[in-house]
Scaffold this active site. Sequence first.
Site, PDB file in Angstrom:
ATOM      1  N   GLN A 132      77.073  50.839  -4.205  1.00 29.43           N
ATOM      2  CA  GLN A 132      76.286  50.364  -3.069  1.00 29.43           C
ATOM      3  C   GLN A 132      75.869  48.902  -3.217  1.00 29.43           C
ATOM      4  O   GLN A 132      75.247  48.339  -2.330  1.00 29.43           O
ATOM      5  CB  GLN A 132      75.017  51.214  -2.916  1.00 29.43           C
ATOM      6  CG  GLN A 132      75.291  52.686  -2.693  1.00 29.43           C
ATOM      7  CD  GLN A 132      74.034  53.551  -2.858  1.00 29.43           C
ATOM      8  OE1 GLN A 132      72.960  53.056  -3.184  1.00 29.43           O
ATOM      9  NE2 GLN A 132      74.186  54.846  -2.631  1.00 29.43           N
ATOM     10  N   HIS A 164      71.313  52.316  -5.364  1.00 29.93           N
ATOM     11  CA  HIS A 164      69.893  51.971  -5.194  1.00 29.93           C
ATOM     12  C   HIS A 164      69.547  50.571  -5.695  1.00 29.93           C
ATOM     13  O   HIS A 164      68.856  50.410  -6.690  1.00 29.93           O
ATOM     14  CB  HIS A 164      68.991  53.028  -5.851  1.00 29.93           C
ATOM     15  CG  HIS A 164      69.335  54.428  -5.422  1.00 29.93           C
ATOM     16  ND1 HIS A 164      68.830  55.535  -6.051  1.00 29.93           N
ATOM     17  CD2 HIS A 164      70.134  54.878  -4.426  1.00 29.93           C
ATOM     18  CE1 HIS A 164      69.315  56.624  -5.462  1.00 29.93           C
ATOM     19  NE2 HIS A 164      70.114  56.248  -4.474  1.00 29.93           N
ATOM     20  N   GLU A 198      61.530  57.409   3.973  1.00 32.74           N
ATOM     21  CA  GLU A 198      60.132  57.080   4.243  1.00 32.74           C
ATOM     22  C   GLU A 198      59.967  55.754   4.962  1.00 32.74           C
ATOM     23  O   GLU A 198      60.719  54.814   4.722  1.00 32.74           O
ATOM     24  CB  GLU A 198      59.345  57.008   2.929  1.00 32.74           C
ATOM     25  CG  GLU A 198      59.281  58.331   2.206  1.00 32.74           C
ATOM     26  CD  GLU A 198      58.458  58.268   0.931  1.00 32.74           C
ATOM     27  OE1 GLU A 198      57.974  57.167   0.583  1.00 32.74           O
ATOM     28  OE2 GLU A 198      58.300  59.321   0.289  1.00 32.74           O
ATOM     29  N   TYR A 217      70.623  66.827  -3.236  1.00 30.60           N
ATOM     30  CA  TYR A 217      71.767  67.010  -2.340  1.00 30.60           C
ATOM     31  C   TYR A 217      72.430  68.369  -2.545  1.00 30.60           C
ATOM     32  O   TYR A 217      73.059  68.899  -1.650  1.00 30.60           O
ATOM     33  CB  TYR A 217      72.772  65.868  -2.509  1.00 30.60           C
ATOM     34  CG  TYR A 217      72.264  64.619  -1.844  1.00 30.60           C
ATOM     35  CD1 TYR A 217      72.283  64.491  -0.454  1.00 30.60           C
ATOM     36  CD2 TYR A 217      71.695  63.597  -2.586  1.00 30.60           C
ATOM     37  CE1 TYR A 217      71.777  63.373   0.172  1.00 30.60           C
ATOM     38  CE2 TYR A 217      71.177  62.466  -1.966  1.00 30.60           C
ATOM     39  CZ  TYR A 217      71.219  62.367  -0.593  1.00 30.60           C
ATOM     40  OH  TYR A 217      70.697  61.257   0.023  1.00 30.60           O
ATOM     41  N   TYR A 257      53.959  54.767  -4.661  1.00 31.46           N
ATOM     42  CA  TYR A 257      54.534  55.522  -3.538  1.00 31.46           C
ATOM     43  C   TYR A 257      55.179  56.841  -3.972  1.00 31.46           C
ATOM     44  O   TYR A 257      55.839  57.503  -3.176  1.00 31.46           O
ATOM     45  CB  TYR A 257      55.460  54.605  -2.720  1.00 31.46           C
ATOM     46  CG  TYR A 257      54.579  53.619  -1.992  1.00 31.46           C
ATOM     47  CD1 TYR A 257      54.047  53.924  -0.743  1.00 31.46           C
ATOM     48  CD2 TYR A 257      54.127  52.469  -2.626  1.00 31.46           C
ATOM     49  CE1 TYR A 257      53.141  53.092  -0.122  1.00 31.46           C
ATOM     50  CE2 TYR A 257      53.211  51.624  -2.016  1.00 31.46           C
ATOM     51  CZ  TYR A 257      52.720  51.946  -0.763  1.00 31.46           C
ATOM     52  OH  TYR A 257      51.795  51.131  -0.164  1.00 31.46           O
TER      53      TYR A 257
END
Length: 495
Positions: free
Chosen positions: A199, A270, A366, A387, A376
């Site tokens: 990613q 991420h 979120e 998943y 958080y």
Amino acid sequence: MLRYGLIFGGTVLAVACMSPMPAAETASPRSTALGQASNMSKLYNETCAKCHGANGQGGGAGTKTLLTRAGFDQKNDRPYFDAIKNGVKDMGMEAYGETLTEAEMWGLVVHIREMQAGFLRAESGGPKETNGVYASQRASYRIETVVDTDQGLRTPWAIDWLPNGLMLVTNRSGKLSTVRNGKAVGDVTGIPESREIGQGGLMEVAVHPDYRKNGWVYLGFTEPSKMNPRSGMTKIVRGKLKFSGDNAVWTDEQTIFECAPNTFTGSGVHFGTRIVFDQKGHIFFGIGDRGDQAKAPDLTRPNGKIYRVNEDGSIPKDNPFVSDADKAKGVIPQIWSYGHRNPQGLTFDLQGGLWDTEHAPRGGDELNLVVKGANYGWPNVGHGINYNDSPIATPFPKPNENVNGPAFRWLPSIGACGLDTVKGSAFPGWKGDLVAGGLSGQNVDRIRVKDSQLVEREEIVYGMGRVREVTVGPDGFVYVALNQPDKIIRLVPAK
Ligand code: HEC
């Protein structure tokens, strides 16, 4: 109820403007009778379906359908959980609080959300268009293609504009393109080497709001490790552009933030990375957990954080973790908030509130109001399940956990990516609203928040491609970078 109230009042982080999540009561005993369920569909089918129906349609034992828009509302998260935990005794539903773990009971709520979402999507589809015009709650608009697939963009990740109208577009593969009137007209050469690892890659571009005066452009990207080029970490730099025609050379580069060599990882997930300016001399940006969730709460590791630095990369004295004691512990002084999973959307609202959207696991992306020094919750508190359909946690903090909850959670997940605030005069009915994108959801939602609470949400784009970036242009139109197909579209007001 009384006990609940006491715990609630005593343990939730006292940030006046936040919507604190209710604390969990006592931890329930591990599953016994039903075994520790690892598959929420199976658990539902074997335990609940005989009354609630295989798809939540109800009918057995006097149950109503769960498949309603009102039922889908997030305000039912806690009541649903409580119904499972405590049962509905007068109507014949037993309490599962003794036989299921808290995470399993929450996993069942997630399963119900997935059934509801599937039903509602099938029933109402996406936003409706007549003769090319979408009539939404507060504005009518058309969707136009700005940069089509034939322009050679490769996983466009971010868009920003120079004051002369030239559009800068990052391609995750490493190229920074210049775009004029829908045509990719040139490149910026000499930008730092980035590496497309899963990613990651070349991600963010952000033009300084005072570009005319100072010429700074910021980039966020995956820096390959010097030791092992297949491992990387998010880095932020700034530089200037020397143009000849529509091509430019990157010059005067300065490092704004980089991670210690021992934090680089070969994980392809991420990376976070959006960059925003608070117009008071600071930038904010995020780094995701890099697939190592245990590090998200660890203030000595860069993973899973939102950062605040001065625009030149120096550390503001009023950051939350800059005390001598923090320094002695090796805390990273640029950290602004922690416990994030993968913040891929970041924006300041018109009141100066900082919002992020985070890509969560299955269920529970979120929208957070990001405040100084706050936690958080990831990975200890959250709405998602794995998943593979097994439970992780609950959104309800334990009495010893000071966690800020989201103003909104997408459940099921949308793959949150891209966030901006509507400004300018093109969409007066949307002024100040947030526009949030989703990769797997292929959606853009318009969200209105008031006093840090979500008060309105509607989907304004659906099913045109994976939404990577949502940004409001200098013309006030809402620009959306899609991946698969790789193109840029925009929402323009319909007369
Ligand atoms: C013996 C039948 C029965 C079984 C088994 C059962 N329920 Fe229920 N459930 C009910 C009834 C009856 C109600 C109350 C009426 C209604 O809301 O439909 C209810 C209510 C609920 C509600 C509240 C719905 C609302 O709209 O407020 C939830 C959530 C729920 N059940 C989830 C579950 C889950 C998850 C399971 C399996 C672990 C389960 N139930 C097992 C009968 C059952």
